[in-house]
Design a protein around this motif. Structure first.
Motif, PDB file in Angstrom:
ATOM      1  N   ALA A 201       0.900  -1.220   0.172  1.00 56.68           N
ATOM      2  CA  ALA A 201       0.083   0.126  -0.055  1.00 56.68           C
ATOM      3  C   ALA A 201       0.889   1.071   0.099  1.00 56.68           C
ATOM      4  CB  ALA A 201      -0.903   0.071   1.068  1.00 56.68           C
ATOM      5  N   LEU A 202       1.252   1.534  -1.322  1.00 56.42           N
ATOM      6  CA  LEU A 202       2.213   2.874  -1.267  1.00 56.42           C
ATOM      7  C   LEU A 202       1.556   4.189  -0.756  1.00 56.42           C
ATOM      8  CD1 LEU A 202       3.947   1.887  -4.512  1.00 56.42           C
ATOM      9  CD2 LEU A 202       4.620   1.502  -2.162  1.00 56.42           C
ATOM     10  N   GLY A 203       0.146   4.226  -0.609  1.00 57.41           N
ATOM     11  CA  GLY A 203      -0.131   5.563  -0.197  1.00 57.41           C
ATOM     12  C   GLY A 203      -0.346   5.833   1.226  1.00 57.41           C
ATOM     13  N   GLU A 204       0.142   4.842   2.048  1.00 50.38           N
ATOM     14  CA  GLU A 204       0.144   4.691   3.381  1.00 50.38           C
ATOM     15  C   GLU A 204       1.544   5.244   4.017  1.00 50.38           C
ATOM     16  OE1 GLU A 204      -1.381   0.980   4.865  1.00 50.38           O
ATOM     17  OE2 GLU A 204      -3.165   1.259   3.935  1.00 50.38           O
ATOM     18  N   GLU A 205       2.445   4.455   4.871  1.00 49.23           N
ATOM     19  CA  GLU A 205       3.714   4.854   5.133  1.00 49.23           C
ATOM     20  C   GLU A 205       4.598   5.602   4.281  1.00 49.23           C
ATOM     21  OE1 GLU A 205       1.679   2.530   8.427  1.00 49.23           O
ATOM     22  OE2 GLU A 205       2.205   2.333   6.165  1.00 49.23           O
ATOM     23  N   PHE A 206       4.628   4.775   2.894  1.00 49.47           N
ATOM     24  CA  PHE A 206       5.636   4.941   2.191  1.00 49.47           C
ATOM     25  C   PHE A 206       5.344   6.703   1.603  1.00 49.47           C
ATOM     26  CE2 PHE A 206       6.383   5.811  -2.601  1.00 49.47           C
ATOM     27  CZ  PHE A 206       7.680   5.418  -2.716  1.00 49.47           C
ATOM     28  N   HIS A 207       4.304   7.021   1.449  1.00 50.82           N
ATOM     29  CA  HIS A 207       4.089   8.114   1.037  1.00 50.82           C
ATOM     30  C   HIS A 207       4.201   9.432   2.247  1.00 50.82           C
ATOM     31  CE1 HIS A 207       1.750  11.523  -1.242  1.00 50.82           C
ATOM     32  NE2 HIS A 207       1.084  11.793  -0.080  1.00 50.82           N
ATOM     33  N   HIS A 208       3.446   8.879   3.216  1.00 53.02           N
ATOM     34  CA  HIS A 208       3.564   9.950   4.462  1.00 53.02           C
ATOM     35  C   HIS A 208       4.839  10.217   5.029  1.00 53.02           C
ATOM     36  CE1 HIS A 208      -0.947   9.529   3.564  1.00 53.02           C
ATOM     37  NE2 HIS A 208      -0.999  10.595   4.318  1.00 53.02           N
ATOM     38  N   ASN A 209       5.693   9.294   4.928  1.00 52.79           N
ATOM     39  CA  ASN A 209       6.998   9.260   5.829  1.00 52.79           C
ATOM     40  C   ASN A 209       8.054   9.630   4.686  1.00 52.79           C
ATOM     41  OD1 ASN A 209       6.004   9.026   8.123  1.00 52.79           O
ATOM     42  ND2 ASN A 209       6.209   6.697   8.295  1.00 52.79           N
ATOM     43  N   ARG A 210       7.752   9.688   3.308  1.00 53.79           N
ATOM     44  CA  ARG A 210       8.796  10.278   2.514  1.00 53.79           C
ATOM     45  C   ARG A 210       9.955   9.204   2.313  1.00 53.79           C
ATOM     46  NH1 ARG A 210       9.537  15.402   0.220  1.00 53.79           N
ATOM     47  NH2 ARG A 210      11.706  15.907  -0.724  1.00 53.79           N
TER      48      ARG A 210
END
Length: 354
Positions: free
Chosen positions: A267-276
């Motif tokens: 799920a790339l819209g979760e921590e990947f996106h929000h934590n840069r």
């Protein structure tokens, strides 16, 4: 007559005879002692899941093309011969211009699961094991180089916390190299036996992947910060997602597993996106462009072999099964069905039993 291992069809392994090659003056003949089985790429040939079977790889544009659009047949079809990339053998014959390579030299390299191979003397010369070294160490040259490449791509700094996801052979070696590079190492795997092996080889913390969310537990171990770097060595999209969840803000995740199929569980819209999060690929065919003027695949291989021979890298404990090549089908079935028990499975040839 020599013999080699053939993937005749999915999950169908046979041992086939082949004619001996003639020897040129600058070549040597090797009799294989051991040949290690790769539980990543080779298992994809064994299972029939490698993308080469269903698509056409365009080597010029470096892109996979679907079949049926005029690009031709699939890149790979059965039978598949000549696979195997973790060999060690003894020199049994040399050409007139073979230089200082002599019969009896023990050599590591890549020539497939075959009993006899002919290689150039200038290939063999730099790949000789020192006298007295355990020949089985030679089977780790390729997979060990892949592990070292992961650590180089990760750019680990002394004092950082590194989480290693997946404790097959590649993950076990990667965890050791990360520790040698100055990291505190947390290892993650669902199999207690693999966690136990990693702990015995220096991992600071072991986490069973089935005992609750890993990201939260890694944050607990790091005072809420998260790991500085996560190394994914599973080929599982869900593990990659958990690796992303485990690292701190603006941290790095190195993905090195051979992923099959589409990315369910990521799920790339979760921590990947929000934590840069920086997501980086690492694999075995080449080194990072930033390092290519100093490092190449051969240097990676030689470094790993030298570390193993010196005892700084512990590889012998990773060998769980040595199987006669005549039982190659059993060896692949063992890896396919008993991943929780086996680590490095090695095929043994007659020259290794003398």
């Amino acid at each position: 007559m020599g013999r080699f291992v053939r993937f005749a069809s999915p999950r169908n392994v046979t041992v086939v005879e082949e004619q001996d090659q003639e020897l040129a003056p600058s070549e040597v003949r090797l009799a294989t002692i051991f040949s290690g089985i790769s539980a990543g790429t080779e298992l994809s040939y064994y299972r029939g899941t490698n993308p080469y079977f269903g698509k056409h790889w365009d080597p010029d544009q470096r892109i996979f093309r679907p079949l049926g659009d005029g690009t031709g047949a699939a890149t790979l079809s059965y039978p598949v011969d000549g696979k195997g990339q973790e060999e060690v053998g003894v020199v049994v014959e040399v050409g007139a211009d073979a230089g200082d390579v002599v019969p009896g030299d023990i050599v590591w390299g890549k020539w497939g699961h075959r009993s006899l191979a002919v290689k150039p003397a200038d290939y063999v010369g730099p790949r000789r094991l020192p006298a007295g070294a355990n020949p089985v160490l030679g089977v780790f040259s390729q997979i060990g180089a892949t592990a070292l490449n992961i650590v180089l791509d990760a750019d680990i700094h002394v004092g950082e916390t590194v989480a290693v996801f997946g404790l097959g052979v590649l993950g076990q070696i990667t965890a050791q190299l990360a520790r040698l590079n100055g990291a505190e190492v947390i290892v993650v795997d669902p199999h207690p036996s693999r966690l136990k092996t990693a702990a015995s080889l220096g991992a600071s913390h072991t986490l069973n992947a089935d005992d609750g969310p890993v990201g939260e537990r890694i944050r607990e171990l790091t005072g809420g910060r998260g790991a500085d770097v996560a190394l994914e060595v599973t080929g599982s999209y869900r593990a990659l997602h958990e690796a992303v969840r485990s690292v701190s803000y603006s941290a790095r995740v190195v993905a090195s597993g051979f992923f099959q199929g589409e990315g369910a569980g990521l799920a790339l819209g979760e921590e990947f996106h929000h934590n840069r999060i920086e997501l980086k690929c690492s694999q075995s065919s080449g080194v990072s462009p930033q390092l290519s003027y100093r490092w190449n695949v051969e240097r990676l291989q030689r470094t790993v072999v030298d570390l193993a021979v010196s005892g700084r890298l512990q590889l012998e404990p990773l060998v769980t099964d040595i199987v006669p090549v005549e039982r190659a089908a059993e060896a692949f079935d063992l890896i396919d069905r008993s991943r929780e028990r086996v680590l490095q499975v090695v095929l043994q040839f007659e020259s290794g039993a003398e």
